[in-house]
Design an enzyme around this catalytic site. Structure first.
Site, short mmCIF file in Angstrom:
data_model
loop_
_atom_site.label_atom_id
_atom_site.label_comp_id
_atom_site.label_asym_id
_atom_site.label_seq_id
_atom_site.Cartn_x
_atom_site.Cartn_y
_atom_site.Cartn_z
N LEU A 141 49.24 47.15 55.02
CA LEU A 141 49.90 46.75 53.47
C LEU A 141 51.12 45.77 53.83
O LEU A 141 51.94 46.31 54.39
CB LEU A 141 50.31 47.75 52.60
N VAL A 147 65.34 65.28 51.51
CA VAL A 147 66.80 64.78 51.48
C VAL A 147 66.99 64.25 50.07
O VAL A 147 68.16 64.70 49.51
CB VAL A 147 67.08 63.88 52.53
N GLU A 186 51.42 60.12 53.37
CA GLU A 186 51.54 61.64 53.89
C GLU A 186 52.06 62.54 52.96
O GLU A 186 52.45 62.07 51.70
CB GLU A 186 52.40 61.56 55.11
N LYS A 218 47.94 64.20 60.25
CA LYS A 218 47.70 63.22 59.29
C LYS A 218 46.24 62.85 58.97
O LYS A 218 45.96 62.45 57.94
CB LYS A 218 48.43 62.08 59.62
N GLU A 221 44.72 52.22 59.91
CA GLU A 221 44.98 52.05 58.41
C GLU A 221 44.97 50.47 58.26
O GLU A 221 45.53 49.63 58.96
CB GLU A 221 45.93 52.64 57.92
N LYS A 222 44.57 50.10 57.16
CA LYS A 222 44.84 48.51 56.71
C LYS A 222 46.25 48.47 56.54
O LYS A 222 47.16 49.34 56.09
CB LYS A 222 44.26 48.33 55.29
N LYS A 275 64.79 56.47 55.28
CA LYS A 275 65.35 56.16 54.12
C LYS A 275 66.83 55.80 54.17
O LYS A 275 67.47 56.71 54.75
CB LYS A 275 64.80 57.12 53.05
N ARG A 331 72.58 57.55 51.09
CA ARG A 331 72.97 58.53 52.34
C ARG A 331 73.90 58.06 53.14
O ARG A 331 73.88 56.91 53.81
CB ARG A 331 71.56 58.53 53.26
N ARG A 378 57.92 70.34 51.99
CA ARG A 378 59.43 71.08 51.96
C ARG A 378 60.00 70.04 51.00
O ARG A 378 59.68 69.26 50.15
CB ARG A 378 59.91 70.79 53.40
P1 ADP Z 1 56.15 58.73 59.47
O1 ADP Z 1 55.52 60.49 59.44
O2 ADP Z 1 56.01 58.35 61.12
O3 ADP Z 1 57.39 58.28 59.06
P2 ADP Z 1 54.47 57.55 57.65
O4 ADP Z 1 52.98 57.50 57.41
O5 ADP Z 1 55.11 58.27 56.51
O6 ADP Z 1 54.80 57.96 59.11
O7 ADP Z 1 54.78 56.10 57.44
C1 ADP Z 1 56.41 55.65 57.64
C2 ADP Z 1 56.77 54.30 56.99
O8 ADP Z 1 55.81 53.39 57.77
C3 ADP Z 1 56.22 54.02 55.72
O9 ADP Z 1 57.26 54.42 54.76
C4 ADP Z 1 56.07 52.51 55.62
O10 ADP Z 1 57.27 51.70 55.61
C5 ADP Z 1 55.11 52.33 57.05
N1 ADP Z 1 53.76 52.40 56.82
C6 ADP Z 1 53.02 53.54 56.98
N2 ADP Z 1 51.66 53.15 56.80
C7 ADP Z 1 51.64 51.84 56.54
C8 ADP Z 1 50.53 51.07 56.08
N3 ADP Z 1 49.33 51.37 56.15
N4 ADP Z 1 50.94 49.60 55.87
C9 ADP Z 1 52.18 49.23 55.85
N5 ADP Z 1 53.27 50.21 56.14
C10 ADP Z 1 52.93 51.15 56.29
#
Ligand code: ADP
Length: 448
Positions: free
Chosen positions: A206, A297, A290, A119, A203-204, A240, A340, A294
């Site tokens: 949100l 779903v 991210e 990442k 990361e900040k 999801k 789903r 691929r």
């Molecule tokens: P993973 O690959 O472990 O699923 P992701 O980076 O895709 O990690 O993040 C998964 C979920 O975590 C996101 O869909 C969101 O719900 C939450 N998330 C990730 N980063 C943040 C962020 N900076 N602030 C708030 N929620 C976050």
């Protein structure tokens, strides 16, 4: 009709193996199913032209067993492998081995899988290509002092995330400086235990974003397009649950703007195949989290609103053809929602393995069911609990919701518990009816 390959091996199971099989058959391609000994009676095995048992039930011994899959290709003469999602679909090592055996991987290069699988590297790469990212550390966090410095700079709350992360593991929030040490240590321990790598970044955090992702596609001739967004904000434990396209909060201008940023970036990268760029969306701004290299779903909702078969497009691009259409020919029509359906208790979400006694899928106008289930099928306890996807499409969001409500009434699965009743409840909720939800909405709703 041009034949892209004579024979494709499908390195997956369940509904996605069937989905790939269907695309191959329509393209005149023969299919090879691989399966574990727990899946002898699975639908994908019954329907494929040939099948090979590649090992015992545990995924690590079968669906993740690279030597067995390569042998299955050699025995059957398959020229290409479609990985579906999960299992080996984002495994760069697998792609290298296929290449070494002169087999085509229906997906991107091992290099691009590797970049997006880490990442920190992914964030650095896409940021350079002009994609907006969540504010945070540039690169890895060295130690607690470094974490403190970065957290003070960007301001609390902050999120500590694992660079090798997936499935929400190795992710911890610090709301205030007093939480930081604990969150930092916990994230590292969890990351090490889950991925064998304790590299973390900051990361900040949100507070109330939506999860909005852009479907992109590239070919080997430098062309790239986007196919609009999917809103996947209804999540439980980072998984999801329901997805919709288009997003209730994105208008045509925003779609075009972020879509073009995404497709230009992947064109510069030279990315080949289907991919998804995931963003958090808050106060009108997109923040990259991210990229998945691929098929997702939830790809059917994009297929429906664009009238493009993403799996056929993956196969043709892997065979070296140009993308079948240009950006200006991509048309988005109507609205689609995917639910789903998991074999789980709809309140506790405890998995419910066992035999399906009655199976009556919904049908009629605007309804598509992607599932490998059938009456008499026993759901093995070894794999994930998703047994199907109910996908509904309407002229607009209201029409889609009405069709979904009707389809849920028709769908009958008996013998195992399923999450079907959850969707019926969700449809009665005002926020869902109005499209007014964020990534925390579902968990808050379930906690009530
Ligand atoms: P993973 O690959 O472990 O699923 P992701 O980076 O895709 O990690 O993040 C998964 C979920 O975590 C996101 O869909 C969101 O719900 C939450 N998330 C990730 N980063 C943040 C962020 N900076 N602030 C708030 N929620 C976050």
């Amino acid at each position: 009709m041009k034949k892209f390959f004579e024979k494709v091996l499908i390195a997956n199971r369940g509904e996605i193996a069937l989905r790939v099989h269907r695309a191959c058959k329509e393209l005149g391609i023969k299919t090879v199913a691989v399966h574990s000994s727990a899946d002898n009676e699975a639908m994908h095995v019954k329907l494929a032209d040939e099948s090979v048992c590649i090992g015992p039930p545990q995924a690590k011994d079968s669906y993740l067993n690279i030597p067995s899959i390569i042998s299955a290709c050699e025995i059957t003469g398959a020229e290409a492998v479609h990985p579906g999602y999960g299992f080996l679909s984002e495994n760069a090592h697998f792609v290298e081995i296929l290449e070494a055996h002169n087999l085509t991987f229906i997906g991107p290069s091992s290099e691009h899988i590797q970049i997006m699988g880490d990442k920190i590297t992914a964030k650095e790469t896409v940021s350079k290509l002009g994609i907006p990212v969540v504010p945070g550390s540039e690169g890895k966090i060295e130690d607690l002092n470094h974490a403190k410095k970065i957290a003070d700079e960007i301001g609390y709350p902050i999120l500590i995330k694992a660079s090798s992360g997936g499935g929400g593991k190795g992710m911890k929030i610090a709301h205030a400086p007093t939480d930081l040490e604990n969150a930092f240590n916990l994230a590292r321990v969890e990351a090490k235990a889950s991925f064998g790598d304790d590299t973390v970044y900051i990361e900040k955090y949100l507070n109330a974003p939506r999860h909005i992702e852009i479907q992109i596609f590239g070919d080997k001739h430098g062309n790239a397009i986007h196919l609009g967004e999917r809103d996947c904000s209804l999540q439980r434990r980072n998984q999801k649950v329901l997805e919709e396209a288009t997003s209730p909060v994105i208008d045509d201008n925003q779609r075009e703007k972020i879509g073009n940023i995404a497709s230009q970036a992947i064109s510069k990268l030279g990315y080949v195949g289907a991919g998804t760029i995931e963003f958090l969306y808050q106060n009108g701004e997109f923040y990259f989290i991210e990229m998945n290299t691929r098929l997702q779903v939830e790809h059917p909702i994009t297929e429906i609103i664009t009238n493009i078969d993403l799996v056929k497009e993956q196969i043709s691009v892997a065979a070296g053809s140009k993308l079948s259409l240009k950006q200006e020919n991509v048309r988005i029509n109507g609205h689609a929602i995917e639910c789903r359906i998991n074999a789980e208790n709809p309140e506790t979400f405890v998995p419910s393995a066992g035999k399906i006694i009655t199976y009556h899928p919904a049908s009629g106008p605007g309804v598509r069911v992607d599932s490998a289930a059938y009456a008499g099928y026993s759901i093995p306890p070894y794999y994930d609990s998703m047994i199907g996807k109910l996908i509904v499409f309407g002229q607009d969001r209201n029409d889609c919701l009405a069709k979904l409500d009707r389809a849920l009434d028709e769908f009958v699965i008996e013998g195992v518990e399923t999450t079907l009743p959850l969707f019926k409840d969700l449809l009665r909720n005002n926020d869902i009816q109005e499209g007014n939800y964020n990534i925390h909405w579902l968990e808050q709703y379930l906690d009530q």
